[in-house]
Design an enzyme around this catalytic site. Structure first.
Site, PDB file in Angstrom:
ATOM      1  N   ASP A   1      -5.030 -10.579   0.412  1.00 15.81           N
ATOM      2  CA  ASP A   1      -3.720 -11.210   0.612  1.00 15.81           C
ATOM      3  C   ASP A   1      -2.899 -11.186  -0.680  1.00 15.81           C
ATOM      4  O   ASP A   1      -3.395 -11.549  -1.746  1.00 15.81           O
ATOM      5  CB  ASP A   1      -3.898 -12.661   1.082  1.00 15.81           C
ATOM      6  CG  ASP A   1      -2.560 -13.300   1.427  1.00 15.81           C
ATOM      7  OD1 ASP A   1      -1.672 -12.588   1.931  1.00 15.81           O
ATOM      8  OD2 ASP A   1      -2.408 -14.519   1.175  1.00 15.81           O
ATOM      9  N   HIS A   2      -1.636 -10.759  -0.553  1.00 13.06           N
ATOM     10  CA  HIS A   2      -0.734 -10.638  -1.703  1.00 13.06           C
ATOM     11  C   HIS A   2      -1.300  -9.694  -2.760  1.00 13.06           C
ATOM     12  O   HIS A   2      -1.170  -9.939  -3.966  1.00 13.06           O
ATOM     13  CB  HIS A   2      -0.390 -12.012  -2.289  1.00 13.06           C
ATOM     14  CG  HIS A   2       0.622 -12.758  -1.454  1.00 13.06           C
ATOM     15  ND1 HIS A   2       0.303 -13.312  -0.236  1.00 13.06           N
ATOM     16  CD2 HIS A   2       1.941 -13.002  -1.641  1.00 13.06           C
ATOM     17  CE1 HIS A   2       1.391 -13.872   0.272  1.00 13.06           C
ATOM     18  NE2 HIS A   2       2.396 -13.702  -0.549  1.00 13.06           N
TER      19      HIS A   2
ATOM     20  N   HIS B   1       4.976   0.369  -0.477  1.00 13.06           N
ATOM     21  CA  HIS B   1       5.763  -0.479   0.431  1.00 13.06           C
ATOM     22  C   HIS B   1       4.772  -1.521   0.934  1.00 13.06           C
ATOM     23  O   HIS B   1       3.684  -1.652   0.354  1.00 13.06           O
ATOM     24  CB  HIS B   1       6.384   0.361   1.567  1.00 13.06           C
ATOM     25  CG  HIS B   1       5.382   0.994   2.452  1.00 13.06           C
ATOM     26  ND1 HIS B   1       4.701   2.134   2.090  1.00 13.06           N
ATOM     27  CD2 HIS B   1       4.891   0.650   3.669  1.00 13.06           C
ATOM     28  CE1 HIS B   1       3.853   2.464   3.047  1.00 13.06           C
ATOM     29  NE2 HIS B   1       3.946   1.575   4.023  1.00 13.06           N
TER      30      HIS B   1
ATOM     31  N   GLU C   1      -0.644  -3.628  11.808  1.00 16.74           N
ATOM     32  CA  GLU C   1       0.097  -3.328  10.572  1.00 16.74           C
ATOM     33  C   GLU C   1       1.545  -3.797  10.707  1.00 16.74           C
ATOM     34  O   GLU C   1       2.165  -4.281   9.769  1.00 16.74           O
ATOM     35  CB  GLU C   1       0.049  -1.826  10.299  1.00 16.74           C
ATOM     36  CG  GLU C   1       0.642  -1.426   8.980  1.00 16.74           C
ATOM     37  CD  GLU C   1       0.490   0.058   8.709  1.00 16.74           C
ATOM     38  OE1 GLU C   1      -0.375   0.408   7.907  1.00 16.74           O
ATOM     39  OE2 GLU C   1       1.225   0.863   9.296  1.00 16.74           O
TER      40      GLU C   1
ATOM     41  N   HIS D   1       0.849  -1.200   0.000  1.00 12.81           N
ATOM     42  CA  HIS D   1       0.000   0.000   0.000  1.00 12.81           C
ATOM     43  C   HIS D   1       0.879   1.242   0.000  1.00 12.81           C
ATOM     44  O   HIS D   1       2.101   1.168   0.071  1.00 12.81           O
ATOM     45  CB  HIS D   1      -0.969   0.030   1.195  1.00 12.81           C
ATOM     46  CG  HIS D   1      -0.381   0.480   2.500  1.00 12.81           C
ATOM     47  ND1 HIS D   1      -1.118   1.086   3.497  1.00 12.81           N
ATOM     48  CD2 HIS D   1       0.895   0.417   2.984  1.00 12.81           C
ATOM     49  CE1 HIS D   1      -0.347   1.363   4.527  1.00 12.81           C
ATOM     50  NE2 HIS D   1       0.865   0.978   4.261  1.00 12.81           N
TER      51      HIS D   1
ATOM     52  N   HIS E   1       3.376  -4.674   4.137  1.00 10.86           N
ATOM     53  CA  HIS E   1       3.349  -5.180   5.514  1.00 10.86           C
ATOM     54  C   HIS E   1       2.853  -6.616   5.578  1.00 10.86           C
ATOM     55  O   HIS E   1       2.125  -7.078   4.700  1.00 10.86           O
ATOM     56  CB  HIS E   1       2.397  -4.329   6.381  1.00 10.86           C
ATOM     57  CG  HIS E   1       2.773  -2.893   6.468  1.00 10.86           C
ATOM     58  ND1 HIS E   1       3.830  -2.457   7.223  1.00 10.86           N
ATOM     59  CD2 HIS E   1       2.247  -1.778   5.894  1.00 10.86           C
ATOM     60  CE1 HIS E   1       3.931  -1.136   7.123  1.00 10.86           C
ATOM     61  NE2 HIS E   1       2.992  -0.703   6.310  1.00 10.86           N
TER      62      HIS E   1
ATOM     63  N   CYS F   1       5.765   6.735   4.145  1.00 19.10           N
ATOM     64  CA  CYS F   1       4.588   5.921   3.799  1.00 19.10           C
ATOM     65  C   CYS F   1       3.964   6.364   2.484  1.00 19.10           C
ATOM     66  O   CYS F   1       3.131   5.663   1.917  1.00 19.10           O
ATOM     67  CB  CYS F   1       3.531   5.981   4.897  1.00 19.10           C
ATOM     68  SG  CYS F   1       4.113   5.323   6.458  1.00 19.10           S
TER      69      CYS F   1
END
Lengths: 137, 136
Positions: free
Chosen positions: B79-80, B39, B125, B14, B41, B33
């Protein structure tokens, strides 16, 4: 007192990446890397452990000053990797798939040049809680 | 009243970026950010439901059914993935942990049985930053 001691420093960086081999077709990449091939990237909190092993310096009582090690990791690794896209923002991965294995080797190579050759160096990199790699093996 | 909690995790990319602001303003507010190329998490999601125990089953809710709801309506969608680009229930929203927790709440709520209430969506996060939403 001629004994070796290992000193560890733990750090974290958050980064985006995707696994993709440009020499393969989209379908082959999808089959090989599954959801890690997702075109718009995904990301991880990478937990980095740097292990430095050597003899204790009788003058300081240290193998390595952890403040110096901390600053070194901060300046050479975290500044470069944290809150970045490994595929797009780091020249090291221009032609290299940013797998945990390759990331660990790149980190090792960067730090190896900066840490006294008399000290052994090992990189442990957690990509998730369950998956981690070690280099050199 | 009893509470049942399920843990899930997902890995996503994100960035924090307000398209109504200049790049300078985004960097001023969101710092690293706001990195243009994203980037990411490892997110940990903790969902708690509450209600009374069913006398016939001994369950508040079959945990496998809760797992299936979280999987289908939340994890498989994020996810991913890239939270800004790939996730339909985040379109038009700032991809902060707060907004993601609110959106996850809305994703889960319609699928719970009538006798089960959603109590809390807790979203980490990183291991040191998490948000909690209780629906009000």
């Amino acid at each position: 007192m001629n004994k070796k001691v290992a000193v560890f420093r733990k750090e974290r960086f958050n980064a985006a990446h995707r696994l993709n081999n440009p020499n393969l077709s989209d379908m082959e990449n999808q089959m090989l890397f599954g959801k890690c091939n997702s075109p718009n990237f995904h990301g991880h909190n990478y937990d980095l452990t740097v292990k430095v092993t050597g003899y204790v310096d009788p003058k300081t009582g240290y193998v390595i000053d952890t403040k110096i090690l901390s600053n070194l990791i901060d300046e050479t690794i975290l500044e470069k990797f944290d809150h970045r896209n490994l595929n797009l923002d780091l020249v090291e991965f221009k032609d290299l798939n940013p797998t945990a294995e390759n990331i660990a080797m790149i980190i090792y190579n960067i730090l190896r040049e900066k840490i006294n050759a008399s000290l052994e160096l090992k990189i442990i990199l957690n990509e998730t809680e369950k998956n981690y790699v070690e280099y050199p093996a | 009243m009893i509470f049942l909690t399920r843990h899930e995790h997902f890995n996503a990319a994100h960035k924090l970026y307000n398209p109504g602001w200049s790049e300078e303003k985004n960097i001023e507010v969101f710092g690293k950010c706001a990195n243009a190329n994203w980037h990411g998490h490892n997110y940990n999601l903790i969902v708690t439901i509450k209600g009374e125990v069913n006398e016939d089953t001994g369950f508040l809710m079959d945990a496998k059914k809760l797992s299936a709801i979280l999987s289908e309506h939340v994890c498989e969608k994020i996810d991913h993935k890239n939270l800004n680009l790939d996730v339909d229930f985040m379109f038009g929203k700032l991809a902060s942990t707060e907004n993601l927790a609110l959106a996850i709440w809305e994703q889960i709520l319609p699928h719970l049985p009538y006798n089960v209430k959603l109590h809390c969506v807790k979203l980490y996060e990183t291991p040191s930053i998490c948000v909690e939403y209780f629906g009000n």
